[in-house]
Design an enzyme around this catalytic site. Structure first.
Site, PDB file in Angstrom:
ATOM      1  N   GLU A  89       0.824  -1.210   0.000  1.00 56.71           N
ATOM      2  CA  GLU A  89       0.000   0.000   0.000  1.00 56.71           C
ATOM      3  C   GLU A  89       0.861   1.266   0.000  1.00 56.71           C
ATOM      4  O   GLU A  89       0.567   2.223  -0.692  1.00 56.71           O
ATOM      5  CB  GLU A  89      -0.906  -0.017   1.246  1.00 56.71           C
ATOM      6  N   ASP A  90       1.913   1.255   0.782  1.00 55.46           N
ATOM      7  CA  ASP A  90       2.619   2.510   1.073  1.00 55.46           C
ATOM      8  C   ASP A  90       4.002   2.655   0.437  1.00 55.46           C
ATOM      9  O   ASP A  90       4.654   3.667   0.612  1.00 55.46           O
ATOM     10  CB  ASP A  90       2.787   2.675   2.595  1.00 55.46           C
TER      11      ASP A  90
END
Ligand code: MN
Length: 501
Positions: A89-90
């Site tokens: 996600e990051d």
């Protein structure tokens, strides 16, 4: 004395690499520890420069989640996945990178956790998400149904976020707390992870109802303060009696949770709530559990309706223990919980107890391959899986399936003591179809706790239900009005369609 009962140690919220590796060292092989080091280094590199709202390096979060899972004694794949759980996600890391370096099962878990997070952030206001976001919920369910470890990792992730919730702005704090109370604490409970549930409730309650929390905490302190002295007297008395009988045991007393008191106060005034204090006795084997119960009943006056044998009839989430509430000569009311250390371990870790450290045979297809090894009382999970598969397959046009999964549940018993898990509001007919479709098709009534009842009668938690059948009976379209579960509805529709042809 036995080894002290394991308590949830509140481990460091700010894990660093060396602490994590030290924590892991006694539990995994040399090769596994090598993988862990590599995963930590990768996460550190990828999250470099990112920080949490508290100002700490971001990577302390995934490392803390991994530490929680080590405490839960989870297998190495879960630990690796926890370390990497926010990289998709990051950061610019992708699934193939993870698969190359750590293998398909780890990549699968990381992907699952990421999907659950995405589904969750799309849910929006909880009160409305159920009917409206079927797609997001489906993703949630895919993850749920394909590998239960995804959920366990997600619970650890949420727990760490709750433990560090004070750093969030107030509005987000409330949202996280609400969602934890509505979704994650019940999920932990369903998976038998009781102290995860308790801690989530406690923190969320404090965030959402700070005044009630303060009030009840001081109320508890007052009442408990008075009883505390007496309680330790009772503890000593019991310990002496058990010692004389040559029973190996461990004993501790505790105050029940503030949130459970809050829930009870909605139903009864505080004067009527007496089970605030519990003494837990952990013994070596099942026979000793019953011996201890006998000894306690010889010492103190038991309250008749408060004797519960969850060893013979475990709770639906697998919990086993003997409970009894007694009145001591000093007019104090004390609840005792008696169980073996094995039962105690399960009572605290629940499903996580099925993924012990080095279970090599566990893989992504966990449930499919190990159905037979799931504790009997967790077989409802299979039902959930089926439901999820039907949802994903688009077999059902309505939202009933989703409601089945997330509504409040009741537990109903057959006369033989088999446990059935149904959504709240279920009727005799739902129960009949849960037992077997033939029982459903020919049901014409039931005995609920010995009393005759109609097919449409609503069931309550703990009811013992015996379905009455007759060969000449068959379903008609009116029956659809009397069922709550997707399963019953589907079976009735199938029958009606078939007979129209
Ligand atoms: Mn996270």
């Amino acid at each position: 004395m036995l080894a002290r009962a394991s308590q949830p140690r509140h481990i460091i919220n700010l894990m660093e690499r060396d602490q994590l590796l030290d924590l892991a060292k006694p539990h995994y092989t040399h090769q596994q520890l090598g993988l862990l080091r590599a995963a930590v280094e990768l996460a550190e590199t990828k999250h470099a420069g990112q920080s949490r709202l508290s100002g700490e390096d971001y990577v302390t979060h995934p490392l803390s989640v991994a530490a929680i899972l080590i405490e839960w004694k989870m297998d190495i794949d879960s630990i690796l996945a926890a370390v990497l759980h926010d990289t998709l996600e990051d950061t610019d890391l992708n699934l193939l990178d993870i698969e190359d370096q750590f293998g398909q099962p780890v990549a699968f878990l990381v992907d699952g956790v990421t999907q659950v997070s995405r589904a969750r952030s799309g849910m929006g206001d909880l009160s409305s998400y159920l009917p409206q976001t079927k797609d997001n919920l489906s993703k949630f369910l895919i993850a749920l149904s394909r590998d239960l470890r995804v959920l366990i990792i997600k619970l650890a992730d949420r727990l760490h976020n709750l433990r560090t919730i004070e750093h969030l702005p107030p509005e987000r704090r409330r949202k996280v707390a609400q969602e934890s109370l509505a979704v994650f604490a019940p999920l932990a409970d369903r998976l038998g992870m009781s102290w995860v549930k308790l801690e989530m409730e406690e923190i969320s309650f404090k965030v959402l109802y700070p005044k009630d929390y303060q009030h009840l905490t001081s109320l508890l302190k007052k009442r408990v303060g008075r009883a505390q002295k007496y309680l330790s007297h009772v503890r000593r008395e019991v310990a002496a009696a058990l010692g004389e009988q040559d029973i190996r045991f461990d004993i501790d007393g505790r105050i029940k949770s503030v949130y459970s008191l809050f829930k009870k106060l909605k139903k009864r005034p505080v004067e009527e709530i007496y089970d605030l204090m519990a003494i837990r006795i952990i013994v070596g084997n099942k026979d000793d559990c019953y011996r201890v119960l006998g000894i306690l009943h010889a010492m103190y006056q038991p309250m008749l309706r408060k004797i519960k044998d969850y060893i013979s009839v475990p709770k639906p989430n697998g919990y086993q223990s003997l409970h009894t509430t007694v009145i001591t000569p000093g007019e104090q009311i004390v609840e005792f919980q008696i169980r073996t250390s094995q039962m105690h371990d399960y009572a605290e870790r629940g499903l996580a107890a099925s993924f012990h450290y080095n279970e090599q045979k566990l893989s992504a297809g966990y449930l499919a391959s190990r159905t037979a090894e799931l504790p009997r009382n967790l077989l409802w999970i299979l039902e959930m899986q089926e439901t999820a598969q039907r949802l994903i397959g688009g077999e059902s046009g309505d939202n009933v399936l989703q409601l089945d999964l997330f509504s409040d549940r009741i537990f109903v018993y057959s006369p033989k003591g088999d446990i059935y898990d149904l959504p709240e509001g279920s009727t005799v007919l739902d129960f009949a179809y849960a037992v077997h479709s033939d029982v459903g098709h020919h049901a014409h009534g039931a005995r609920i706790n010995g009393k005759i009842a109609k097919l449409s009668a609503a069931l309550g938690n703990g009811d013992v239900v015996e379905v009455l059948t007759r060969a000449s009976i068959s379903p008609n379209s009116d029956w659809l009005k009397h069922v709550k579960t997707a399963k019953a509805r589907q079976k009735i529709r199938a029958y009606l369609n078939q007979s129209e042809d």
